[in-house]
Scaffold this active site. Structure first.
Site, short mmCIF file in Angstrom:
data_model
loop_
_atom_site.label_atom_id
_atom_site.label_comp_id
_atom_site.label_asym_id
_atom_site.label_seq_id
_atom_site.Cartn_x
_atom_site.Cartn_y
_atom_site.Cartn_z
N ASP A 1 0.79 -1.23 0.00
CA ASP A 1 0.00 0.00 0.00
C ASP A 1 0.83 1.29 0.00
OD1 ASP A 1 -1.70 -2.07 0.52
OD2 ASP A 1 -2.53 -1.25 2.36
N GLU B 1 -10.71 -2.19 4.96
CA GLU B 1 -9.36 -1.68 5.12
C GLU B 1 -9.22 -0.30 4.46
OE1 GLU B 1 -6.30 -5.35 5.57
OE2 GLU B 1 -6.76 -4.80 3.50
#
Length: 529
Positions: free
Chosen positions: A59, A201
């Site tokens: 990420d 998330e």
């Protein structure tokens, strides 16, 4: 913010990997103050996208723009799952910066593995513009005793800080407020909306402009993994209002950010001017990212997508929709390789001599009849390898749903049961249609209907795709298709040393002095903690 500033001065650091790891982690340490070199000449290496010098990346984290116009991006490395964000504490609310108005605070998840797994939130602060950080001695600043409490995204709202954070396994996005980034109070929850998957998330709560107005709307983006409708990981968003404490959706519609399979965990840059929103996605999928061929062949895995300028637009039939457009590509646009206007026709572009082998294709279809009378017409593009016969193709079918499609089944460099090969999305059309396509060695992105529908697709051919075949057929009588093909210049090649290695930018930790900057740099690599 001038477009050139972004493409030339994105600074990338692997800081969040080291900041967020608990002391019991057995992962190898991230080097401090030492840029990690990488070879960016490989067949699969994207030339206008960011990928890590070596090893694994997931990420994007800690995105902010400093007062000098430098866009900062950090990333998670070595398979950690410990994300966070960063803000400029202009008013010294934290007390860390008594003599400056540009101090940076990183907010991140601390994972403690022994005696049990716990996730809490900590902060670190930087006096040199985000190149080096000091951990706050009072960490954690937010701890609810949970093993599934992560991904803090912090923004400034009028007179206080706001954190959106995932109670991952509970399908809840919590909203917290703080006057100083150290003391947090729970404000509200956003729970069980949209696609649940297995967990929520990477929430992002951001104010975005409404096209063709002076108004804005709030957007809450949530990623899910696993459990995406396409399989694996993906992202969704909700549009609504925010009063500083509670997000209220305007409807119950679930909207996805991408109709293909390789866009996840998108994050927005902070400290942008009011009315501007820019994000970047991780361009892969957890179903197969750890077995893609770039790892064993070239020693790295996964990339970031092109940065996107985000807004919303009120579309016929479907209402307000996220609009994603490539952030201004002008600084990396090279030679115009083709410019054609046709009704029914075709042309080809051989781009084998291009070092980057990265293209931007911009297409306009005009003079379309009303949708009710639109029954035929195709616009197709195929990217080919003349050596192996492999191909990647995409295009638009007009009438009967007006579908734009992407097909990566013609590439043979990666075989995996989860590597879905065909994607399509229906389009709402007026009397014209615009779309942009970017291909970059192993990444393919589309922005259809002026950004109302976008896709991100990784692909792996055994030989480079170096020939574009473009054509339109069976078009309505008065319709016109115009297409322009641009070469995109490599952002890595100018940074290579005599051995072909990109060493990265070197910064002086503690002083913030940038000792080297490339005039056409899209990405650099810094590791400073």
């Amino acid at each position: 913010m001038h477009a050139c500033a972004m493409w030339r001065t994105i600074i990338v650091a692997a800081a969040f990997c080291a900041l967020a790891l608990g002391q019991s982690s057995t992962l190898p340490p991230v080097p401090h103050g030492t840029p990690i070199p990488g070879n960016y000449s490989g067949q699969y290496r994207p030339q206008v996208h960011f990928s890590p010098p070596v090893d694994f990346m997931n990420d994007p984290n800690g995105l902010f723009v400093d007062d000098d116009g430098t866009w900062h991006m950090y990333y998670q490395c070595m398979r950690t799952l410990l994300p966070g964000s960063a803000v400029v504490d202009r008013n010294n609310t934290s007390g860390f910066f008594p003599t400056q108005d540009n101090g940076v605070v990183a907010i991140f998840t601390i994972a403690t593995y022994e005696p049990v797994l716990l996730q809490s939130q900590g902060i670190a602060y930087s006096h040199d513009g985000g190149y080096s950080f000091e951990l706050y001695e009072g960490n954690p600043v937010l701890d609810i005793g949970s093993s599934q409490f992560r991904d803090p995204k912090v923004i400034w709202y009028e007179d206080h800080w706001v954190m959106a954070i995932a109670y991952a396994a509970d399908f809840v996005i919590g909203v917290y407020s703080s006057p100083d980034l150290k003391n947090w109070a729970h404000s509200s929850n956003f729970s069980h909306y949209g696609l649940l998957g297995i967990q929520y998330e990477c929430p992002n709560l951001v104010e975005v402009p409404i096209d063709d107005t002076d108004e804005t709307m709030w957007l809450l983006q949530i990623s899910i993994n696993p459990g995406s409708p396409q399989g694996g990981s993906s992202s969704q968003y909700f549009l609504g209002d925010f009063d500083g404490y509670t997000f209220s959706p305007r409807d119950n519609v679930t909207r996805v950010t991408d109709f293909a399979k390789d866009a996840y965990a998108g994050q927005f840059w902070s400290n942008l001017p009011m009315g501007e929103a820019v994000s970047i996605n991780w361009a892969s999928n957890w179903q197969y990212v750890q077995v893609t061929p770039t790892g064993q062949i070239e020693g790295w895995r996964s990339s970031m997508a092109i940065p996107r300028r985000i807004s919303v637009r009120n579309l016929d039939l479907v209402g307000y929709t996220e609009i994603a457009r490539p952030y201004d590509l002008t600084p990396i646009v090279g030679e115009t390789l083709a410019s054609q206007r046709m009704g029914n026709g075709s042309f080809a572009v051989d781009y084998a001599s291009s070092y980057s082998q990265a293209l931007w294709l911009s297409v306009n279809i005009t003079n379309l009849p009303p949708s009710a009378n639109l029954t035929s017409g195709t616009v197709n593009m195929t990217f080919l390898s003349p050596i192996s016969g492999e191909y990647l193709r995409a295009g638009m079918y007009l009438g009967n749903g007006n579908y734009f499609f992407v097909d990566r089944s013609g590439t043979r460099g990666f075989d995996n049961v989860f590597f879905t090969d065909k994607f399509a999305a229906s389009q709402t059309l007026g009397n014209s249609l615009h779309f942009d396509v970017i291909i970059d060695r192993s990444l393919f992105e589309t922005f259809v209907n002026d950004g109302a529908s976008s896709s991100t697709t990784s692909f792996y051919s055994t030989m480079p795709l170096t020939l574009l075949s473009f054509g339109s057929s069976d078009m309505p009588a008065d319709a016109s298709v115009s297409a322009v093909v641009y070469e995109l210049k490599s952002t890595w090649q100018p940074q290579e040393n005599e051995l072909g290695t990109v060493v990265g930018n070197v910064t002086q930790g503690g002083s913030g002095t940038k000792r080297r900057r490339h005039p056409q740099m899209l990405y650099g690599s810094d590791v400073q903690q």
